[in-house]
Design an enzyme around this catalytic site. Structure first.
Site, PDB file in Angstrom:
ATOM      1  N   GLY A   1       0.836  -1.196   0.000  1.00  0.00           N
ATOM      2  CA  GLY A   1       0.000   0.000   0.000  1.00  0.00           C
ATOM      3  C   GLY A   1       0.873   1.249   0.000  1.00  0.00           C
ATOM      4  O   GLY A   1       1.975   1.266  -0.566  1.00  0.00           O
ATOM      5  N   SER A   2       0.406   2.246   0.713  1.00  0.00           N
ATOM      6  CA  SER A   2       1.095   3.527   0.676  1.00  0.00           C
ATOM      7  C   SER A   2       2.464   3.497   1.337  1.00  0.00           C
ATOM      8  O   SER A   2       3.255   4.414   1.144  1.00  0.00           O
ATOM      9  CB  SER A   2       0.238   4.589   1.357  1.00  0.00           C
TER      10      SER A   2
END
Lengths: 663, 385
Positions: A334-335
């Site tokens: 993810g981020s």
């Protein structure tokens, strides 16, 4: 007629009249002939004997030696596993066993029957006993039952007169005093199987165990030790006559881990209710201080053999208790992947930290719309803001322009998607996808694949340990390798600094830009993880959130406006991730937290990571030679060798300990 | 001199003391030496203890020694007279052992008589020597040209051979047959008779092989290829060879023979005692023992040649031949040169029956030596002239 013939014969013999017996000459000649035959026969035998004893003597002597010598190995005690302060994590404990010496009882079946009235034997025991009885000689004891309790032993001793040939002896069993707390790291042992025995004769000894997971497996040879041996003279039926030569073996080596058992416990307490994993690393020398994967299992169950029902329960559990998620669980980052993408962008020369990208809330590429997590967009953002807000569009754009190959190269430098050199078996390397990889699997690499990879989605998969390593490398700018065994080699010991690791091929100013962006995530207003802010004086932390979708969010759901992933069934919720390091100015500890289906990194993972970081900073295991005085049991006095020059225990950051070359 | 000889031959007052003096004490010394070897080896076979083998064996040897000297005093006249009754007793015992004998290792071999284990087959050998010698002495050399005179003694040999084979003890049967054959040969069997007799031998051998017991046939096949059954029938031979080989030139040292002391060696105190000895004393010790055996054999043959009467010659030769065949079969057996059969090494192997019968034989041998100049039996011949 007969008389006549005799007379004739007599006359024929007359000339040798001087010989009184006419047969004597014949007899003497024939006797001499027989003597020659006798001498010849015995001479032939003497020659045969010479061949057997002198000419071929060596060959037969060798056969004789193998006839009478029997080498038996002595099982060495398995080495202990201790934490960084010497607290035992895996130990040997006496295992009281009841043995039956078949030759000392007249009624073997009856004795076993009487024994079973005192100590219940199940069908498995009975089958094993019968099998051993068939194969062993009568003076080799057969094990009736092991793991006897005091109570059971007392019962046997009390009834000794009715149990002829039954004796109690002591072996060892492996015990894990910390049980589930360190099950994934320490691993477990099990009786060796036939393949193991074929590899090493040592394992055929009774009571020997083979590491089947964790450190027990990876350090198996060191823990096992070397077998002693006794050369014995045995007679034709195998009974020992005398001991010729005794060679004491060496006990297995004690393996000291980098883990702080107390910190491990605290970390576990933080995430015990979740299906989660957390790694705490000393980002200067790569020591893994805590490594928790929940849920866990009880490793001592393996020593005697796990029941089928238990095994089924474990393997069917969707929360996978047997898997060490920190090294074998793979998740889209993810981020948390964004700093790596940013570094690739900066290194490509296409972006500078101050370059801006306009975020309207989405990016359209080739007819596909890629959404930012913020429906309304972030407006024009530079790198610092992009990291702070975790703006997806900025990184979509960056990935699109930089290209996947360059991102993968940078990610690999950070340790993502690589096989880390940690002392654990069954670790997974995850994946940083590239067009080449995709094509090798006979698929076409789409531009969209690059774009979603820019925010750590799509095919990107990493392990929590990789995330912690990645964070350490971001924090120090050095290719820190995580490790679990304390003295890795002569260089990377407890006192190691980042200088021991080669510098990453990344400009310090770019690393600084990333760190400052991560600092903003936690500490600046409108950062994504305000909940991760430390409430400690003088110490600040930098971090990055991540929420990794496990399934595609459909446009309909998104545009309904009421989309909230928290309302999804558990297994469809996004994973919550958080990576962080502290102190910001002088990084010492790196933490990664992954909560399966925890929904958002900012809400689920960041507060936990912050708590873990506070625990870590308070305990400060990297700078202590003795564990902090809290609810952990005192380490055994013989353990925990104090380092030659231990730094003074410090409650807060060890300022000045680390050269500030990364800043 | 002449007077002295007359005295020896005819004088009934020939005194016991001078008879004792005529015993070949050198030969007795050799016998004692061999028994000494037996004692020492049996001591080792018991793991370095006089019991259970060495001490009883020594006691039996002492008894045997008295028996031997006593028998040596008996004049040939008495022996000739006693030959037939002894032979019949031996046959009765052989029949008895077939019906009420004690079984050992698949063969019926012992009779218990008054608490003593008696092996009739051992005794039969001595009795056969006496009986054959007495027969050949009676028919004298000239009559031997007529094959009819050879038929009864042939049956005298065949009867015990068949009975012993039925026990079944192939080794001893072979020895009995061998003794019989050599006595026929030495007594002056004509060459044409010998050739005629040898012609059907191959057929007889084939017939015999088909009628052997399974275990006897197994011995022959494993003898031809001992490694074919290393833990079964070939075990004895292989272990014996290993023990011999481990002895080497100078041996492993007394009481330190690994194979014997550790019981790898089967029947180490009986049939395989030579192996034990050769392991501990090496080739050097073994060859010395073989030398001693050869001295005893050749000494007996010399006594036979030196004897002046036909009966004495034949008895001495038969006894020497018996001793020789004993040694030959036993040594060949432990070296794996012939199939294994239950034949001990005389005076060395543990066992009372064999010991006493060997000593009885030596007594007869010494008797022929003591009475070597007796002209007994030749008078008849002179009368017929």
């Amino acid at each position: 007629m007969r008389l006549k013939r005799r007379k004739r014969e007599n006359q024929r013999l007359m000339p040798i009249k001087n010989q009184k017996d006419p047969a004597q000459g014949v007899f003497t000649r024939r006797a001499l002939l027989l003597m020659a035959v006798q001498t010849g026969a015995l001479g032939t035998l003497a020659h045969k004997l010479y061949t057997l004893q002198v000419k071929d003597g060596d060959r037969y002597a060798r056969m004789a030696a193998s006839n009478r010598m029997s080498k038996r190995y002595l099982a060495p005690p398995r080495g202990r596993i201790v934490d960084r302060y010497g607290v035992p994590l895996a130990n040997n404990k006496e295992n009281w066993r009841a043995l039956l010496m078949p030759e000392e009882t007249t009624d073997v079946a009856g004795t076993i029957e009487r024994f079973s009235t005192m100590i219940p034997l199940d069908d498995r025991d009975r089958a094993r006993i019968a099998r051993e009885m068939r194969h062993q000689r009568r003076f080799v004891p057969v094990m009736l039952r092991d793991f006897l309790s005091w109570d059971e032993m007392a019962r046997i001793e009390l009834n000794a007169p009715s149990l002829p040939g039954v004796l109690i002896d002591v072996g060892t069993r492996r015990v894990y005093p910390e049980g589930e707390l360190l099950a994934h790291i320490v691993g477990y042992v099990a009786p060796p199987n036939e393949k193991d025995v074929a590899r090493s004769a040592l394992l055929a000894l009774p009571g020997m165990r083979v590491g089947r997971a964790g450190i027990e497996q990876s350090q198996d040879e060191k823990l096992r030790g070397t077998a002693g041996s006794v050369e014995m003279e045995v007679n034709a039926i195998g009974r020992v006559m005398s001991e010729l030569n005794r060679e004491e073996g060496a006990a297995g080596a004690e393996i000291g881990l980098t883990i702080d058992r107390g910190l491990q416990q605290k970390v576990l307490n933080r995430i015990a209710d979740q299906t989660a994993s957390a790694v705490v690393m000393d980002c200067r020398n790569g020591e893994v201080l805590a490594m928790v994967s929940t849920p866990s299992f009880d490793p001592s169950l393996f020593d005697s053999g796990v029941s089928h029902a238990q095994w089924v329960e474990w393997t069917n559990n969707e929360r996978t208790p047997l898997i060490n998620k920190t090294v074998a669980g793979v998740y889209p980052p993810g981020s948390t992947f964004k700093p790596a993408v940013a570094m690739a962008g900066l290194q490509s020369g296409l972006f500078s930290p101050s370059d801006r990208v306009f975020c309207p809330g989405h990016l359209d590429v080739g007819g596909t719309r890629f959404h930012c997590w913020s429906r309304w967009g972030h407006g024009s953002v530079d790198l610092h803001q992009a990291l702070k807000y975790s703006c997806d569009v900025y990184f979509y754009e960056m990935a699109r322009r930089v290209g996947m190959d360059r991102i993968a190269e940078t990610a690999h430098q950070f340790g993502l998607g690589t096989q880390l050199d940690i002392e654990l078996p069954h670790i997974r390397s995850g994946l940083i996808p590239t067009p080449a990889w995709r094509q090798a699997h006979h698929h076409h690499w789409n531009g969209g694949d690059t774009i979603v990879s820019g925010i750590g989605q799509g095919f990107v998969q990493v392990t929590p340990l990789q995330l912690a390593t990645y964070t350490s490398r971001l924090a120090t700018g050095r290719a820190v390798q995580p490790h679990l065994v304390r003295a890795l080699n002569r260089d990377i010991g407890p006192q190691a600094t980042p200088d021991h690791w080669p510098a990453l091929d990344m400009p310090a100013k770019y690393l600084e830009a990333l760190r400052s962006g991560m600092f903003a995530v936690v500490n600046e207003p409108h950062g994504t993880a305000p909940k991760a802010k430390l409430n400690l004086p003088n110490i600040t932390m930098a971090g990055k959130t991540g929420s990794a979708q496990v399934r595609r969010v459909s446009r309909a759901m998104r545009e309904s406006g009421h989309f909230n992933s928290a309302n999804l069934p558990w297994e469809y919720r996004p994973h919550a991730l958080f990576i962080c390091f502290a102190p910001y100015e002088n990084p010492q500890y790196a933490v990664s937290v992954v909560i399966e289906h925890g929904n958002t990194g900012a809400d689920a993972a960041a507060p936990l990571a912050r708590d873990i970081m506070i625990d870590t900073l308070q305990r400060d295991p990297a700078n202590r030679t003795t564990p902090a005085p809290d609810p952990i049991p005192a380490p055994s006095p013989d353990a925990a060798p104090p380092p030659a020059s231990g730094p003074a225990p410090a409650a807060t950051s060890g300022e000045g300990d680390v050269p500030p070359d990364t800043e | 001199m002449k007077f002295h000889k007359r005295l020896l031959r005819d004088e009934p007052s020939f005194r016991l003391l001078s008879k004792l003096w005529r015993i070949s004490w050198l030969y007795v010394l050799l016998i004692c030496a061999l028994a000494g070897v037996g004692y020492v080896t049996l001591y080792s076979a018991a793991g370095g203890a006089p019991y259970p083998f060495a001490a009883p064996q020594a006691a039996r040897f002492a008894v045997g020694l008295v028996l031997m000297i006593t028998v040596a005093m008996l004049p040939p006249k008495i022996l000739v007279r006693g030959a037939w009754p002894l032979y019949f007793v031996s046959i009765i015992l052989l029949v008895a052992v077939l019906h009420m004998g004690h079984t050992g290792k698949g063969a019926e071999r012992w009779l218990m008589i008054g608490g003593l284990q008696v092996q009739p087959s051992e005794y039969a050998k001595v009795a056969l020597v006496l009986a054959l010698a007495s027969w050949f002495y009676r028919i004298n050399y000239r009559r031997m040209g007529n094959p009819l005179w050879l038929i009864p003694p042939a049956f005298m040999v065949l009867l015990p051979v068949v009975l012993v084979l039925k026990e079944p003890n192939l080794g001893t049967a072979t020895i009995i047959g061998g003794i019989g054959a050599t006595l026929f040969f030495a007594a002056g069997m004509r060459l044409w008779q010998i050739i005629l007799l040898l012609l059907p031998v191959p057929y007889l051998a084939k017939f015999a092989y088909t009628h052997l017991h399974d275990y006897q046939r197994a011995r022959i096949t494993t003898f031809l290829n001992p490694e074919s059954d290393p833990l079964g029938a070939g075990y004895n031979i292989i272990q014996s060879k290993i023990a011999l080989g481990s002895g080497g030139m100078w041996g492993q040292g007394y009481l330190h023979g690994s194979q014997g002391q550790l019981n790898f060696l089967p029947e180490k105190q009986t049939d395989f005692i030579f192996t034990m000895l050769a392991e501990e004393w090496g080739f050097a010790g073994a060859i010395a023992v073989i030398g001693l055996l050869l001295l005893l054999i050749l000494g007996g043959m010399v006594m036979a040649i030196r004897s002046r009467n036909r009966f004495g010659r034949l008895v001495a030769l038969g006894i020497s031949m018996n001793f020789f065949l004993y040694c030959l079969v036993n040594l060949s057996m432990v070296m794996g040169a012939i199939p294994v059969g239950g034949v001990p090494l005389p005076l060395v192997s543990y066992g009372g029956s064999a010991m006493l019968n060997v000593m009885l034989g030596f007594g007869l041998l010494l008797s022929t030596w003591v009475h070597r100049d007796s002209r007994f039996g030749e008078i008849n011949e002179e009368d017929t002239q």
